[in-house]
Design an enzyme around this catalytic site. Sequence first.
Site, PDB file in Angstrom:
ATOM      1  N   LYS A  96       0.908  -1.123  -0.263  1.00 26.01           N
ATOM      2  CA  LYS A  96      -0.288  -0.348   0.535  1.00 26.01           C
ATOM      3  C   LYS A  96       1.062   0.910   0.042  1.00 26.01           C
ATOM      4  O   LYS A  96       0.704   1.818  -1.158  1.00 26.01           O
ATOM      5  CB  LYS A  96      -0.948   0.246   1.362  1.00 26.01           C
ATOM      6  CG  LYS A  96      -2.647  -1.072   1.176  1.00 26.01           C
ATOM      7  CD  LYS A  96      -2.852  -0.561   2.644  1.00 26.01           C
ATOM      8  CE  LYS A  96      -3.318  -1.691   1.811  1.00 26.01           C
ATOM      9  NZ  LYS A  96      -4.526  -2.794   3.342  1.00 26.01           N
ATOM     10  N   GLN A 133      -5.586  -1.351   9.428  1.00 20.83           N
ATOM     11  CA  GLN A 133      -4.732  -3.215   9.326  1.00 20.83           C
ATOM     12  C   GLN A 133      -5.772  -4.060  10.058  1.00 20.83           C
ATOM     13  O   GLN A 133      -5.643  -4.545  11.356  1.00 20.83           O
ATOM     14  CB  GLN A 133      -3.657  -3.165   8.452  1.00 20.83           C
ATOM     15  CG  GLN A 133      -3.938  -4.842   7.548  1.00 20.83           C
ATOM     16  CD  GLN A 133      -3.936  -4.618   6.642  1.00 20.83           C
ATOM     17  OE1 GLN A 133      -3.932  -3.538   5.803  1.00 20.83           O
ATOM     18  NE2 GLN A 133      -4.571  -5.527   5.903  1.00 20.83           N
ATOM     19  N   ASP A 171     -11.937   3.284   3.786  1.00 18.62           N
ATOM     20  CA  ASP A 171     -12.513   1.569   3.627  1.00 18.62           C
ATOM     21  C   ASP A 171     -13.348   1.312   3.798  1.00 18.62           C
ATOM     22  O   ASP A 171     -13.872   0.312   3.680  1.00 18.62           O
ATOM     23  CB  ASP A 171     -11.558   1.021   5.204  1.00 18.62           C
ATOM     24  CG  ASP A 171     -10.646   0.094   5.080  1.00 18.62           C
ATOM     25  OD1 ASP A 171     -10.407  -0.474   3.685  1.00 18.62           O
ATOM     26  OD2 ASP A 171      -9.636   0.133   6.097  1.00 18.62           O
TER      27      ASP A 171
HETATM   28  N1  GUN Z   1      -7.401  -6.348   6.352  1.00 19.33           N
HETATM   29  C1  GUN Z   1      -8.030  -7.270   4.820  1.00 19.33           C
HETATM   30  N2  GUN Z   1      -8.712  -7.081   4.157  1.00 19.33           N
HETATM   31  C2  GUN Z   1      -8.693  -5.581   4.557  1.00 19.33           C
HETATM   32  C3  GUN Z   1      -8.946  -4.045   4.324  1.00 19.33           C
HETATM   33  O1  GUN Z   1      -9.608  -3.376   2.741  1.00 19.33           O
HETATM   34  N3  GUN Z   1      -9.027  -2.770   5.376  1.00 19.33           N
HETATM   35  C4  GUN Z   1      -7.949  -3.448   5.822  1.00 19.33           C
HETATM   36  N4  GUN Z   1      -8.510  -1.989   6.519  1.00 19.33           N
HETATM   37  N5  GUN Z   1      -8.010  -3.949   5.889  1.00 19.33           N
HETATM   38  C5  GUN Z   1      -8.099  -5.008   5.617  1.00 19.33           C
END
Ligand code: GUN
Length: 298
Positions: free
Chosen positions: A62, A106, A129
């Site tokens: 990311k 995350q 998100d």
């Molecule tokens: N863990 C797995 N997929 C995601 C996501 O799309 N966002 C976040 N914050 N954590 C994740």
Amino acid sequence: MTAQMTQQPQATIIDGKAFAANLREQIAHDVQTLKDTHHITPGLAVVLVGEDPASQVYVRNKGNMTRKCGMESFEFTLPADTTEEQLLEKIHELNADENVHGILVQLPLPKHINEFNVINTIEPSKDVDGFHISNVGKLSTGQTAMVPCTPKGCLMLIKDTLGEDLSGKHAIVIGRSNIVGKPMAQLLLKESCTVTIAHSRTRDLESECRRADIVVSAVGVQEMVRGDWIKPGATVIDVGINRIETSDGKGKLVGDVAFNEVIEHARAVTPVPGGVGPMTIACLLQNTLIAAKAIHGI
Ligand code: GUN
């Protein structure tokens, strides 16, 4: 059954990697325009608690993609024993930081931290998100919302395959998670699809699946969706990422869908890897750009 008799041509393999690369290029262009015209650099903060190796890889990716698109990346790695209070303090700090337009914590978080308390502390306008209760509520009532990245990416691929008008199509979403299944169902409903949400307690999943023009699977069970579950000509989106052992010890990633079977029945199918995965990060960058513009009233 008829698919085998009538010799369906093999499915188109949906190239999520190429689609995501194009989308990132477009985002990078728009970021440059925002810098030139308004002197604003979108900033994304990613917070990782603990040392889960898979999460570390995602967070690193990311950060790299964020910088490649010309945005600022702020990365915070907190120890696994961080308290909920300390994490909430960090979020308050990021909420108040003018250089931060998007905040992503995350998931999953260590068990001693309440995920909902954390998500709902993020300022909704920075919730890239789309997990904050306010964005979830807005999406489900048809209001403008931050849309969760993975389902947003899936819908883009579905529309690229089937065209913009999905109304009346029968869609099945397998999996009812807050991250993928539920928001995916909301998005398809908004497109006027007839949506079935299937899950581990669903009876006769095969028959439910065989009715669908669009199948989205997000369950995390390797190759669960078999070729004869697919209506001839359906579009199949595989969100599953399952690591399996191989004889050479290297391991490999497979989806929820038995790809080699499904290509004999479907009209189009996403591969794993190279399908949905790259779309998630591209949509995260798009949400960050949207957030930066909205925060500045652009
Ligand atoms: N863990 C797995 N997929 C995601 C996501 O799309 N966002 C976040 N914050 N954590 C994740």
